[in-house]
Design an enzyme around this catalytic site. Structure first.
Site, PDB file in Angstrom:
ATOM      1  N   GLY A 258       0.789  -1.233   0.000  1.00  0.00           N
ATOM      2  CA  GLY A 258       0.000   0.000   0.000  1.00  0.00           C
ATOM      3  C   GLY A 258       0.820   1.281   0.000  1.00  0.00           C
ATOM      4  O   GLY A 258       0.248   2.365  -0.106  1.00  0.00           O
ATOM      5  N   ALA A 259       2.146   1.175   0.076  1.00  0.00           N
ATOM      6  CA  ALA A 259       2.972   2.396   0.105  1.00  0.00           C
ATOM      7  C   ALA A 259       2.762   3.243  -1.158  1.00  0.00           C
ATOM      8  O   ALA A 259       2.605   4.465  -1.085  1.00  0.00           O
ATOM      9  CB  ALA A 259       4.448   2.046   0.272  1.00  0.00           C
ATOM     10  N   GLY A 260       2.734   2.573  -2.286  1.00  0.00           N
ATOM     11  CA  GLY A 260       2.546   3.287  -3.548  1.00  0.00           C
ATOM     12  C   GLY A 260       1.165   3.941  -3.619  1.00  0.00           C
ATOM     13  O   GLY A 260       1.018   5.065  -4.117  1.00  0.00           O
ATOM     14  N   ASP A 261       0.151   3.249  -3.130  1.00  0.00           N
ATOM     15  CA  ASP A 261      -1.215   3.798  -3.151  1.00  0.00           C
ATOM     16  C   ASP A 261      -1.329   4.994  -2.209  1.00  0.00           C
ATOM     17  O   ASP A 261      -2.006   5.978  -2.509  1.00  0.00           O
ATOM     18  CB  ASP A 261      -2.217   2.721  -2.734  1.00  0.00           C
ATOM     19  CG  ASP A 261      -2.116   1.488  -3.626  1.00  0.00           C
ATOM     20  OD1 ASP A 261      -1.808   1.649  -4.823  1.00  0.00           O
ATOM     21  OD2 ASP A 261      -2.344   0.380  -3.118  1.00  0.00           O
TER      22      ASP A 261
HETATM   23  P1  ADP Z   1       5.033   0.802  -4.912  1.00  0.00           P
HETATM   24  O1  ADP Z   1       4.202   0.366  -3.719  1.00  0.00           O
HETATM   25  O2  ADP Z   1       4.233   1.382  -5.997  1.00  0.00           O
HETATM   26  O3  ADP Z   1       6.046  -0.221  -5.346  1.00  0.00           O
HETATM   27  P2  ADP Z   1       7.096   2.081  -3.415  1.00  0.00           P
HETATM   28  O4  ADP Z   1       7.269   0.816  -2.667  1.00  0.00           O
HETATM   29  O5  ADP Z   1       8.252   2.613  -4.154  1.00  0.00           O
HETATM   30  O6  ADP Z   1       5.864   2.031  -4.392  1.00  0.00           O
HETATM   31  O7  ADP Z   1       6.602   3.145  -2.338  1.00  0.00           O
HETATM   32  C1  ADP Z   1       6.033   4.381  -2.649  1.00  0.00           C
HETATM   33  C2  ADP Z   1       6.677   5.438  -1.813  1.00  0.00           C
HETATM   34  O8  ADP Z   1       6.566   5.108  -0.422  1.00  0.00           O
HETATM   35  C3  ADP Z   1       8.161   5.586  -2.085  1.00  0.00           C
HETATM   36  O9  ADP Z   1       8.372   6.498  -3.136  1.00  0.00           O
HETATM   37  C4  ADP Z   1       8.660   6.101  -0.743  1.00  0.00           C
HETATM   38  O10 ADP Z   1       8.501   7.492  -0.629  1.00  0.00           O
HETATM   39  C5  ADP Z   1       7.759   5.419   0.262  1.00  0.00           C
HETATM   40  N1  ADP Z   1       8.402   4.185   0.743  1.00  0.00           N
HETATM   41  C6  ADP Z   1       8.229   2.922   0.277  1.00  0.00           C
HETATM   42  N2  ADP Z   1       9.013   2.036   0.929  1.00  0.00           N
HETATM   43  C7  ADP Z   1       9.698   2.760   1.841  1.00  0.00           C
HETATM   44  C8  ADP Z   1      10.674   2.447   2.851  1.00  0.00           C
HETATM   45  N3  ADP Z   1      11.105   1.192   3.025  1.00  0.00           N
HETATM   46  N4  ADP Z   1      11.150   3.461   3.618  1.00  0.00           N
HETATM   47  C9  ADP Z   1      10.728   4.732   3.445  1.00  0.00           C
HETATM   48  N5  ADP Z   1       9.825   5.087   2.523  1.00  0.00           N
HETATM   49  C10 ADP Z   1       9.308   4.135   1.726  1.00  0.00           C
END
Ligand code: ADP
Length: 320
Positions: A258-261
């Site tokens: 869900g980080a990307g969302d």
């Molecule tokens: P997706 O879920 O689309 O693969 P990411 O994993 O790159 O996207 O996460 C989206 C955003 O969340 C990243 O650009 C970053 O800012 C933040 N993020 C993701 N993983 C981490 C992490 N391990 N530590 C800090 N920030 C993170």
């Protein structure tokens, strides 16, 4: 945040995740229900940040479908765009990260209700009132939801919405990688904001060491902002006039689901009432910092929806 409507289109489903980590699906002693689906996560991300969000998609008229609709409602997402299919059931996924580091998936989609959304079932009034129309997922794969997807995009665009796309590539869902690439690229030049992960960028360009040239090879004339998320390395941004990167926040990551969302929801909340941000690098960098903070916070708790931050959570992380 703004009071203008962000509509998120696509599927909502339940991920069944093993109660213990590091096992294969066959070895799992039991499963926990984790509601998700990228477009639904984005809608809830927006609402939790104080924005106005609606979800458009189809659920099964079953226990799981009504549970998911209830979760949207509890989270303040407008549900007038939800249809219930009388026959088909809500999509389900069984997902695990095995000890060997490989993800294993199994899907119930044969077909699931989300795939059966028909163009004539769309709530066009709701879609026309969107200032941002976000989409992106697997609703392109089959009919009739592919036609519904294309129609919703067109209606939103004609009504003046900003189109935002996140391909959310999950290869196991596609018949083949070639088909995935082809379908994603078939709607590529419609969106004005596109967010891809570094992995998706590699997949789409066929390059294994991505750089600015690879990202820019995906540029199209309608595009206003291309974002590449890089997990713990933050994100890169590209516009017609400038590009750069914004670093991530250091947090204790437990689950990146869900980080990307969360990142996308935060970005959309900030630009829905002021698109001029897309042409103003210092302000865009502030917004991306906020989006990075939201993404980072989402990795600090298990699951996607429970981990989405409020505006205050994000501001607290930013202040340090
Ligand atoms: P997706 O879920 O689309 O693969 P990411 O994993 O790159 O996207 O996460 C989206 C955003 O969340 C990243 O650009 C970053 O800012 C933040 N993020 C993701 N993983 C981490 C992490 N391990 N530590 C800090 N920030 C993170």
């Amino acid at each position: 945040s703004g009071s203008s409507l962000i509509v998120s289109f696509g599927e909502m489903l339940i991920d069944f995740v093993p109660t213990v980590s590091g096992v294969s699906l066959a070895e799992a002693p039991g499963f926990l229900k984790a509601p998700g689906g990228a477009p639904a996560n984005v809608a809830i991300a927006v609402a939790r940040l104080g924005g106005k969000a609606a979800f458009v998609g189809k659920l099964g008229d079953d226990e799981f479908g009504h549970m998911l609709a209830g979760i949207l409602k509890q989270n303040g997402v407008i549900g007038d765009g939800i249809n219930f299919d009388k026959g088909a059931r809500t999509a389900l996924a069984f997902v695990t990260l095995r000890a060997d580091g490989e993800r294993e998936f199994m899907f119930y989609r044969n077909p699931s209700a989300d795939m059966l959304l028909k163009p004539e079932e769309l709530n066009l009034e709701l879609i026309r009132s969107a200032k941002v129309f976000h989409y992106g997922s697997i609703s392109l794969i089959v009919e009739p939801c592919r036609s519904a997807h294309l129609k919703a995009m067109e209606v939103a665009k004609d009504a003046g919405a900003l189109l935002s796309y996140d391909p959310n590539l999950r290869l196991p869902l596609w018949p083949s990688p070639e088909e995935a690439r082809e379908q994603i690229m078939s709607i590529w030049d419609k969106a004005e904001v596109i967010k891809v992960s570094d992995v998706e960028l590699e997949f789409l360009t066929g390059s294994d060491k991505i750089d600015d040239a690879d990202a820019l090879s995906l540029w199209h004339p309608n595009l206003k902002l291309l974002l590449v998320t890089l997990g713990e390395k933050g994100c890169r941004y590209y516009t017609k006039n400038f590009h750069g990167s914004v670093e991530a926040f250091h947090v204790k990551t437990v689950d990146t689901t869900g980080a990307g969302d969360s990142f996308v929801g935060a970005l959309l909340c900030k630009i829905v009432d002021d698109r001029s941000i897309l042409e103003d690098e210092p302000r865009l960098r502030e917004v991306l910092k906020f989006a990075n903070a939201c993404g980072a916070i989402t990795t600090t708790k298990k699951g996607a929806i429970p981990a989405l931050p409020t505006e205050q959570d994000a501001l607290t992380l930013i202040k340090g």
